[in-house]
Design a protein around this motif. Sequence first.
Motif, PDB file in Angstrom:
ATOM      1  N   VAL A 184      12.072   5.554  -9.077  1.00 30.47           N
ATOM      2  CA  VAL A 184      10.634   5.782  -8.951  1.00 30.47           C
ATOM      3  C   VAL A 184       9.966   4.449  -8.623  1.00 30.47           C
ATOM      4  N   ASP A 185       9.273   4.408  -7.501  1.00 32.22           N
ATOM      5  CA  ASP A 185       8.511   3.209  -7.143  1.00 32.22           C
ATOM      6  C   ASP A 185       7.026   3.477  -7.332  1.00 32.22           C
ATOM      7  N   VAL A 186       6.376   2.573  -8.043  1.00 30.05           N
ATOM      8  CA  VAL A 186       4.935   2.704  -8.249  1.00 30.05           C
ATOM      9  C   VAL A 186       4.241   2.071  -7.048  1.00 30.05           C
ATOM     10  N   MET A 187       3.515   2.870  -6.295  1.00 28.92           N
ATOM     11  CA  MET A 187       2.917   2.402  -5.052  1.00 28.92           C
ATOM     12  C   MET A 187       1.472   1.950  -5.228  1.00 28.92           C
ATOM     13  N   ALA A 188       0.774   2.555  -6.177  1.00 26.72           N
ATOM     14  CA  ALA A 188      -0.629   2.194  -6.407  1.00 26.72           C
ATOM     15  C   ALA A 188      -0.989   2.547  -7.841  1.00 26.72           C
ATOM     16  N   PHE A 189      -1.900   1.783  -8.411  1.00 32.68           N
ATOM     17  CA  PHE A 189      -2.336   2.064  -9.781  1.00 32.68           C
ATOM     18  C   PHE A 189      -3.772   1.597  -9.920  1.00 32.68           C
TER      19      PHE A 189
END
Lengths: 738, 292
Positions: free
Chosen positions: A610-615
Amino acid sequence: MAEAVDLKAIGTRPVRPDGVEKVTGRANFGADLNLPGMLHGKILRSPHAHARIKSIDLSGALAVDGVLAAISGEDIPGGGDLGDNVLANEKVLYHGHAVAAVAATSAYIAEQALDQIQVEYEVLNPVLSIDDAIADGATLVNESQHTNGDTSQPASNIAAITKFERGDIDKGFAEAAVVAEGEFRVPTAHQGYIEPHACTATINEEGKATVWCCTQGQFDVRSMTANCLDKQVSDIRVIPSEIGGGFGGKTTIYLEPVAVKLSEISGRPVKMVMSREEVFRATGPTSATLCRVKVGAKSDGTITAATAWLAYEAGAYPGAPVGPGCMSVLAPYELENFKIEGHDVLVNKPKVAAYRAPGAPQSMHAMECAIDDLARKLEMDPIELRLKNAADEGTIAPYGPQFPAIGLRACLEAAKVHPNYTTPPAEGQGRGVAVGFWFNIGMQSSAEIRIAENGAVTIMEGSPDIGGSRASMCLMAAETLGIPYENINAHVGDTEATGYCNTTGGSRTTFATGMAVIEACEDIIAQCKERAALTWDLDVNQVDWEDGQAVPKPGVNADVKPLSLADIARSAGRTGGPLLGRASLNAQGPGASFSVNWTDVEVDRETGKVDVMAFTGVQDAGRAIHPSYVEGQMQGGAVQGLGWALNEEYIYDANGVMENAGFLDYRVPVTSDMPMIDTQIVEVPNPSHPYGVRGVGETPIVAPLAATSNAVRDALGFRINDLPLSPPRVLAAIDENE
Amino acid sequence: MGDYAYAAPATVDSTVELLSSSASSGTRTQVLAGGTDVLVQMRSIDRGPRLIVDVKQLAETNVLSIGEDEIYIGAAIPSAILNENAELKSKLPGLIESADLIGSTQIQGRASIGGNLCNSSPAGDTIPALIANSAVCHIVGADGERDVPVEDFVTGVGTNCMADHEFLLGLRVPAPKGNTGDAYLRFIPRTEMDIAVAGAGVRLTLDDSGTCTAARVGIGAVAPTALLVSEAGDALIGTQVDDDALNAAAAACSAAASPISDKRGTVEYRIKVVGVLCKRAGAIARDRAKGS
């Protein structure tokens, strides 16, 4: 409330007073103190997760050349559970539990000497999970532990049960058109502070001890160490060093009584520094949890009922943060019918310690996942559903009090129109939303303001600075006194140098110690007005304080020049002596802080990564004293929450030995794992604070867990209930669903 | 850390002499090139006393030559030096990338491919890439010099075929000819600063029609040692290295893997992912061979 006042210093972003020392490496941390003749202390730790200690023979260690002292549990006579955790007595209760300690002329000799200590154990079955602990006929971690102290019932691994209930659950669910429910597990996570626990202690012939250590609370170290050693608090002086991260983990003690005792026996100063492995195996992480939640709503989205059954691992001694878990789980919602039940469960693992919003991330992960499922079933936007049910001013919180002005609705409204939210996630990515909450605390603080002859201001207070609080103190003092920020410095005093102050924790420092600093500044202003009145031969009621100087009140006929703080300080000897302002208080009305987080993720369906792309985080700060440090708290908390959601977990073997006691395999995120954490501060002033401050440090870690779960749910099309969402778990779930 | 002795002999002969004498006297001895594994072991895993023999100052361990037929990489050359050599990088991009995955920029100032190999971890990132590239270990000892293929060098977790009196001088890698490309991929749960859960290296050669004429596949972290998977290479030879061929090679890698379940991944996970990595690395190697 100073809301209407034009703020000059508050809200600016100056360089922190402790910055230069830290970026140049001059600042002294826990392990940096060395004293002449100092010895090095090391601890022998249990190789078993659960065993009875039949005997300890220290003679072999004492025979080693260079060893000057060796102790075991009987040398730590007091402290109850805390003392037993510092050095075990009858039983060892987790792998890594401290059993004995030696002090020697070098760390290596001390380590070698540990091998010469003979400990005879009777190995017992370890209790390694909530399921094991609460099963019928479970092995007991503590044979004399009864639930809620009720000895009429058999002994149990459930140390306590907490309940909050209101309304009629059955009626509420009967009114619901849709229901979402699930069972969610969150693993043990460590705070992961960079600086391991460290202290140096020395004690003189009168029995007066001095302890240097890294801590979030020097006064708690003093009382805890005194309790463990059956000493008076006045026998111990605790000097806090700079702190390389705490996040709640440095609100208790592990080494200090041992170092004092070893110093007492050897007559030398003793330094003790934990290795990273010891930090993982033997200091307090936060609880692994099992949460079962259920929530129902009418077809218009009105929540009609909710239940939460929570079980939190306490580790070897009672004290899981399940109470705060219960308080938080439904705090964002206005609802009539609910039942919350929390269990504090003993297992053969390290005693848990506070970790940033202790207990809230786990229970709110479960509930915010269920709320997300509810929104899907209702086909409602997840922010709209939360707005429909949001707690607001006047709402009676599930844990009792009525909320004064709170910022949840403002955060949700800000999120709804935020460009990061109105722009849909990129192709193939999933988005998840969740709400965070922390109630915050007030408690006792003291502050002193000293004015130098040139008018420079020194703040002396007692809150170890773990998040830029000295800068915030200086800003609030600058605002109150009406002088430049640069003229002010803030110091964190030791237990003999400053008035009593509760530990830095509960996001209380900027709120409560800040209030004390403001009151101490007001005390200075009152004194300055008196000195000016004396100088000008006016009545004190004829003097005002404006822009950092004393002036005659409008209409007062006096041909005088304004007197600055420096003017008054310079002549203080002639007007009554040095200027010294002070305040002490027990701060009330800390003001809860709410947040809304959303994140976009991408899932590699072949590897489960799982890659976090935006937060994005939106949070109510009440009033951001130093906005950069508020944003820093929001970003830091988000990264810790994301790490917990993605990869962080304690992995145990079947014997209760932690297999990943290091940063290689206990995977906190690295910088390149994270997108830029976008932040938006919302300001709904806290009516209880002169400038409207709410604590901001803890809320940010709460929502990222569920936001990540919900985003992965959105990306995959099905939900994975348990954390972490590590590649093996995600890939196995993908395989199962295909 | 316990007491330790340190020596940096000036010549290969005196190094071998010291290793031989200390072996016969029973002195615990450890060869150090960059020291990035040795220092961690000394400080945190086993703090017992030992003799450290530093070989990074020898001219022979620092030879870097790019010949027509053979590329020679001295055992002690830091990864940072290799990374900055454009010619080397263009000839063996996969191997150099494997070295670049190990440690931070600071660590790479000392860390070497030779050290990574001699540390002989099942998860050493350069080892599958070396195997795929048919690299050979150039070893020297009391009995003179000898060459050992990398796939035969590591004998178990943390052990290798070198005797106490021997050390690694360098690695001989056949120079790529024609349309040849290599690639190495590993899986880690993070983006960097981590250790392989599984790894796969591929080197292949295509003829002018795009048909694969030679291919080797090495896999790591899925068995006690990195493995040469001949069946995976064979699955690519004679094909256009299309999806079917890559899937066949991936299946061969999964079949060859005999991993354990541990804190870094389960058996099932590693078996599956090593295949995925072979497939993805094979596609990169193919594209590199085609010059795209």
